[in-house]
Design an enzyme around this catalytic site. Structure first.
Site, PDB file in Angstrom:
ATOM      1  N   GLU A 111     -15.210  52.964  -1.194  1.00  0.00           N
ATOM      2  CA  GLU A 111     -16.330  53.909  -1.129  1.00  0.00           C
ATOM      3  C   GLU A 111     -15.889  55.116  -0.308  1.00  0.00           C
ATOM      4  O   GLU A 111     -15.367  54.961   0.799  1.00  0.00           O
ATOM      5  CB  GLU A 111     -17.547  53.240  -0.488  1.00  0.00           C
ATOM      6  CG  GLU A 111     -18.653  54.168  -0.036  1.00  0.00           C
ATOM      7  CD  GLU A 111     -19.174  55.065  -1.137  1.00  0.00           C
ATOM      8  OE1 GLU A 111     -19.337  56.277  -0.877  1.00  0.00           O
ATOM      9  OE2 GLU A 111     -19.428  54.565  -2.253  1.00  0.00           O
ATOM     10  N   HIS A 129     -38.916  48.823 -11.218  1.00  0.00           N
ATOM     11  CA  HIS A 129     -39.701  49.411 -12.295  1.00  0.00           C
ATOM     12  C   HIS A 129     -40.178  48.406 -13.347  1.00  0.00           C
ATOM     13  O   HIS A 129     -39.539  47.389 -13.601  1.00  0.00           O
ATOM     14  CB  HIS A 129     -38.900  50.507 -12.992  1.00  0.00           C
ATOM     15  CG  HIS A 129     -38.835  51.776 -12.204  1.00  0.00           C
ATOM     16  ND1 HIS A 129     -39.925  52.593 -12.027  1.00  0.00           N
ATOM     17  CD2 HIS A 129     -37.811  52.359 -11.523  1.00  0.00           C
ATOM     18  CE1 HIS A 129     -39.580  53.635 -11.292  1.00  0.00           C
ATOM     19  NE2 HIS A 129     -38.306  53.508 -10.968  1.00  0.00           N
ATOM     20  N   VAL A 252     -10.986  57.951  -4.186  1.00  0.00           N
ATOM     21  CA  VAL A 252     -10.022  57.988  -5.287  1.00  0.00           C
ATOM     22  C   VAL A 252      -9.746  59.444  -5.631  1.00  0.00           C
ATOM     23  O   VAL A 252     -10.669  60.209  -5.925  1.00  0.00           O
ATOM     24  CB  VAL A 252     -10.559  57.234  -6.511  1.00  0.00           C
ATOM     25  CG1 VAL A 252      -9.650  57.453  -7.726  1.00  0.00           C
ATOM     26  CG2 VAL A 252     -10.687  55.750  -6.213  1.00  0.00           C
ATOM     27  N   ARG A 419     -29.629  62.136  -8.597  1.00  0.00           N
ATOM     28  CA  ARG A 419     -29.508  61.145  -9.660  1.00  0.00           C
ATOM     29  C   ARG A 419     -28.315  61.454 -10.556  1.00  0.00           C
ATOM     30  O   ARG A 419     -28.018  62.600 -10.829  1.00  0.00           O
ATOM     31  CB  ARG A 419     -30.784  61.142 -10.504  1.00  0.00           C
ATOM     32  CG  ARG A 419     -32.068  60.984  -9.722  1.00  0.00           C
ATOM     33  CD  ARG A 419     -33.263  61.151 -10.658  1.00  0.00           C
ATOM     34  NE  ARG A 419     -34.528  61.058  -9.958  1.00  0.00           N
ATOM     35  CZ  ARG A 419     -35.387  62.047  -9.810  1.00  0.00           C
ATOM     36  NH1 ARG A 419     -35.109  63.233 -10.308  1.00  0.00           N
ATOM     37  NH2 ARG A 419     -36.530  61.885  -9.175  1.00  0.00           N
ATOM     38  N   SER A 446     -32.407  56.218 -12.176  1.00  0.00           N
ATOM     39  CA  SER A 446     -33.577  55.349 -12.313  1.00  0.00           C
ATOM     40  C   SER A 446     -33.666  54.844 -13.746  1.00  0.00           C
ATOM     41  O   SER A 446     -33.499  55.634 -14.685  1.00  0.00           O
ATOM     42  CB  SER A 446     -34.836  56.150 -11.968  1.00  0.00           C
ATOM     43  OG  SER A 446     -35.980  55.360 -12.096  1.00  0.00           O
ATOM     44  N   CYS A 512     -35.924  50.714  20.455  1.00  0.00           N
ATOM     45  CA  CYS A 512     -36.768  51.564  19.601  1.00  0.00           C
ATOM     46  C   CYS A 512     -38.194  51.038  19.669  1.00  0.00           C
ATOM     47  O   CYS A 512     -38.496  49.962  19.145  1.00  0.00           O
ATOM     48  CB  CYS A 512     -36.262  51.561  18.156  1.00  0.00           C
ATOM     49  SG  CYS A 512     -37.337  52.437  16.997  1.00  0.00           S
ATOM     50  N   CYS A 514     -40.934  52.488  18.382  1.00  0.00           N
ATOM     51  CA  CYS A 514     -41.688  52.693  17.133  1.00  0.00           C
ATOM     52  C   CYS A 514     -41.541  51.499  16.191  1.00  0.00           C
ATOM     53  O   CYS A 514     -42.511  51.047  15.588  1.00  0.00           O
ATOM     54  CB  CYS A 514     -41.215  53.961  16.431  1.00  0.00           C
ATOM     55  SG  CYS A 514     -41.524  55.499  17.317  1.00  0.00           S
ATOM     56  N   CYS A 549     -41.368  59.035  16.126  1.00  0.00           N
ATOM     57  CA  CYS A 549     -40.587  59.963  16.952  1.00  0.00           C
ATOM     58  C   CYS A 549     -39.258  60.329  16.320  1.00  0.00           C
ATOM     59  O   CYS A 549     -38.546  61.201  16.833  1.00  0.00           O
ATOM     60  CB  CYS A 549     -40.370  59.394  18.348  1.00  0.00           C
ATOM     61  SG  CYS A 549     -39.022  58.208  18.475  1.00  0.00           S
ATOM     62  N   CYS A 554     -35.006  56.769  21.119  1.00  0.00           N
ATOM     63  CA  CYS A 554     -34.020  55.692  21.038  1.00  0.00           C
ATOM     64  C   CYS A 554     -32.601  56.159  20.725  1.00  0.00           C
ATOM     65  O   CYS A 554     -31.636  55.455  21.046  1.00  0.00           O
ATOM     66  CB  CYS A 554     -34.445  54.653  20.002  1.00  0.00           C
ATOM     67  SG  CYS A 554     -34.531  55.272  18.307  1.00  0.00           S
TER      68      CYS A 554
END
Length: 592
Positions: A111, A129, A252, A419, A446, A512, A514, A549, A554
């Site tokens: 990757e 979907h 690549v 996409r 999608s 954190c 939140c 936030c 954090c």
């Protein structure tokens, strides 16, 4: 349509454009001042019955594609000879890697980004979907239906959140019942169960906050929601647990192909000599296919922006009918255009499977936020993930009509994904046509999230069939499809929390507030099979910084934890990639 007719249309579209027939494809060349002309030319050239696909070489005058490249240059992979090389760490590539670990194979996934799910797989709404708007003959329909049925079991195996509580398409006028009934008839033919029209009264039992102008809607119970990047990461980790190798920051750059056979693949980390290549390179899949001598398609990037709200307004898309099997569970809402003519066209395109987008919608995420979007904008830039004020405003303008009471103050973040659309508006999932040792898994836009597990099954089967021609492929006796997550404090009751903190006090240090993420959980992520020691790497695994936030409190603490764990300076910790610097130098005499 004859080739002569296609060529005339292309040449009339803009001066200097040409069309030719080459190796069973329509090939377009030329230069334009407006990117929409290049896209239109590609659309006009589509003839699925007579040609393999459209190869569009039309360029935009003055535009040069900028691609983020890894800064690493080494020879770690030089001379590697994997049985299978997977190019691309999106959900399709990671699902294929996991599926292939059922066999005793040397599997390498590369990757180019600093983490998996950094492309479209990490920048979508997480919708599983229904697939009612696809052509029955399309690969999208085939893989969507199979993939949808796999999600309940898959989410249990990988310990990833998944809710299958349906999707609803709202109706505004009485006459809209007609196309809805037609869509219901289409759903029966396509094997999509449970699709039904609900009156306003019935719909209110599922969605009590729909606006007054809604008269009813089409309810589709097999629709679902998951967390796309969490699922992709889980697949990657499970693949590693079962023996696969994943190399991040590995791009690549060239492929050596001779007489229809890939001999080697060049990367920034050395030349690889794979027996088989799986092309799951997302927005760059056509370029990989070109390098390998197997190109029959073109990726034309289509960007889409989503908006994230505070959890406090998540109730706006929440059902509440106690006796319903879908009660007190979120599901997706899609609102079609209010203009009657545009609305009718929307329905007709849905019936014919020609819609390029499912429509801007409201989605109650598995974590309680509401997601709004996405839109669909053609772009020449494959990495155009910027957000634009006017697009955000346009999306909000439409959705405020449905989410009554939604205000700009409820918005906490935006994000944009690109996409990987083909001009045929379908997946390209097949064995190599001109090159024998490549498998294409391209054009996965999608419903790619839904389809990926099913695509992986076929890709793995084809890979094993090919490799079995030269050697005996045995099953992996140690394969385990189940992935056990480290504990999440926010999911535990008080008794379990206290026991865990007593065992390891780091779980009692909340970093954190939140999202209620502890230091112990962050350290677990840094010790995982796929360690990505960046702020975004931790954020995508645990959600610190995704609350109200947005990391304001954090982020400094997480940066310090990463630096201590990796034994590096604070200035060496990055937000995402090597170029995403957080701290450059000391200020006011302080220390890093």
């Amino acid at each position: 349509m004859s080739f002569q007719s296609i060529r005339r249309q292309i040449e009339t579209l803009s001066p200097g454009l040409t069309a030719s027939e080459e190796r069973g494809c329509i090939v377009l060349r030329g230069e334009v001042d407006d990117w929409q002309l290049a896209v239109r030319a590609g659309e006009l050239a589509v003839d699925k019955k007579r040609y393999l696909g459209v190869i569009n070489h039309i360029t935009l005058k003055g535009f040069t594609q900028h691609r983020e490249k890894p800064t690493i240059q080494d020879t770690e992979l030089a001379g590697a000879t994997p049985d299978v090389l997977i190019i691309g760490g999106g959900i399709t590539g990671c699902a294929a890697a996991r599926e292939l670990t059922q066999y005793n194979l040397d599997i390498l996934l590369v990757e180019s980004k600093s983490d998996v799910a950094c492309g479209a797989s990490g920048a979508n709404g997480g919708v599983v979907h229904v697939g009612i708007n696809f052509s029955k003959k399309s690969q999208k329909h085939h893989y969507n239906q199979r993939g949808n049925r796999m999600y309940a079991n898959l989410s249990k195996q990988l310990n990833v959140p998944f809710e299958q509580k349906g999707q609803t398409m709202l109706c505004l006028k009485s006459w809209e019942k007609i196309p809805v009934w037609l869509l219901k008839h289409k759903s029966i033919k396509m094997g999509i169960p449970g699709v039904q029209y609900l009156s306003r009264e019935a719909l209110l039992k599922h969605e009590p906050h729909i606006p007054d102008f809604v008269i009813g809607g089409m309810y589709m119970p097999i629709g679902g929601i998951t967390n796309p990047y969490e699922l992709t990461i889980a697949m990657a980790e499970n693949a590693i647990q079962n023996g696969a190798n994943i190399m991040l920051n590995t791009m690549v750059t060239d492929i050596t192909e001779k007489d229809g056979h890939i001999e080697s693949v060049l990367t920034n980390r050395g030349r690889i000599f794979p027996k088989l290549v799986i092309n799951a390179a997302g927005i760059y899949a056509d370029e990989i296919a070109e390098m390998a001598g197997d190109r029959t398609f073109t990726i034309h990037p289509r960007r889409g922006t989503d908006i994230i709200t505070d959890k406090k307004v998540g109730y706006m898309v929440e059902s509440s009918m106690g006796i319903s099997p879908f009660a007190i569970m979120p599901h997706q809402l899609t609102v079609v255009p209010k203009n009657p003519v545009k609305r009718f066209r929307y329905y007709m395109k849905s019936l014919l499977g020609k819609n390029h987008t499912k429509g801007v919608g409201l989605i109650h995420s598995v974590h309680g936020n509401m997601l709004i979007g996405p839109n669909a904008v053609e772009t020449p830039d494959r990495e155009d993930t910027a957000t634009y004020r006017e697009e955000v405003a346009s999306i909000l303008e439409v959705q405020k009509q449905v989410a009554v009471g939604l205000s700009n103050a409820d918005i906490i973040a935006y994000f944009t994904g690109v996409r990987a659309a083909t001009y045929e508006e379908d997946f390209v999932v097949r064995k190599g046509i001109f090159t024998d040792n490549i498998i294409e898994a391209a054009g996965i836009q999608s419903p790619g999230l839904t389809a990926a597990p099913a695509i992986a099954e076929d890709v793995a089967k084809w890979a094993v069939d090919y490799l079995s021609q030269s050697t005996v492929i045995e099953r992996n006796a140690h394969y385990n499809p189940n992935r056990q997550n480290p504990p999440k404090m926010s999911n535990l009751d008080d008794t379990a929390r206290h026991a865990l903190i007593k065992e390891n006090p780091d779980y009692g240090i909340i970093i954190c507030r939140c999202e209620e993420i502890s230091k112990g959980e962050i350290l677990d992520a840094l010790n995982s099979e796929l360690c990505v020691p960046t702020l975004d790497g931790i954020k995508r695994r645990l959600r610190p910084g995704m609350g109200r936030c947005q990391g304001g409190f954090c982020a400094p603490l997480i940066t310090q934890i990463i630096a201590q764990h990796q034994n590096v300076s604070l200035s060496d910790v990055r937000k995402r990639s090597q170029d995403a610097v957080i701290l450059y130098h000391t200020t006011k005499g302080g220390r890093l």
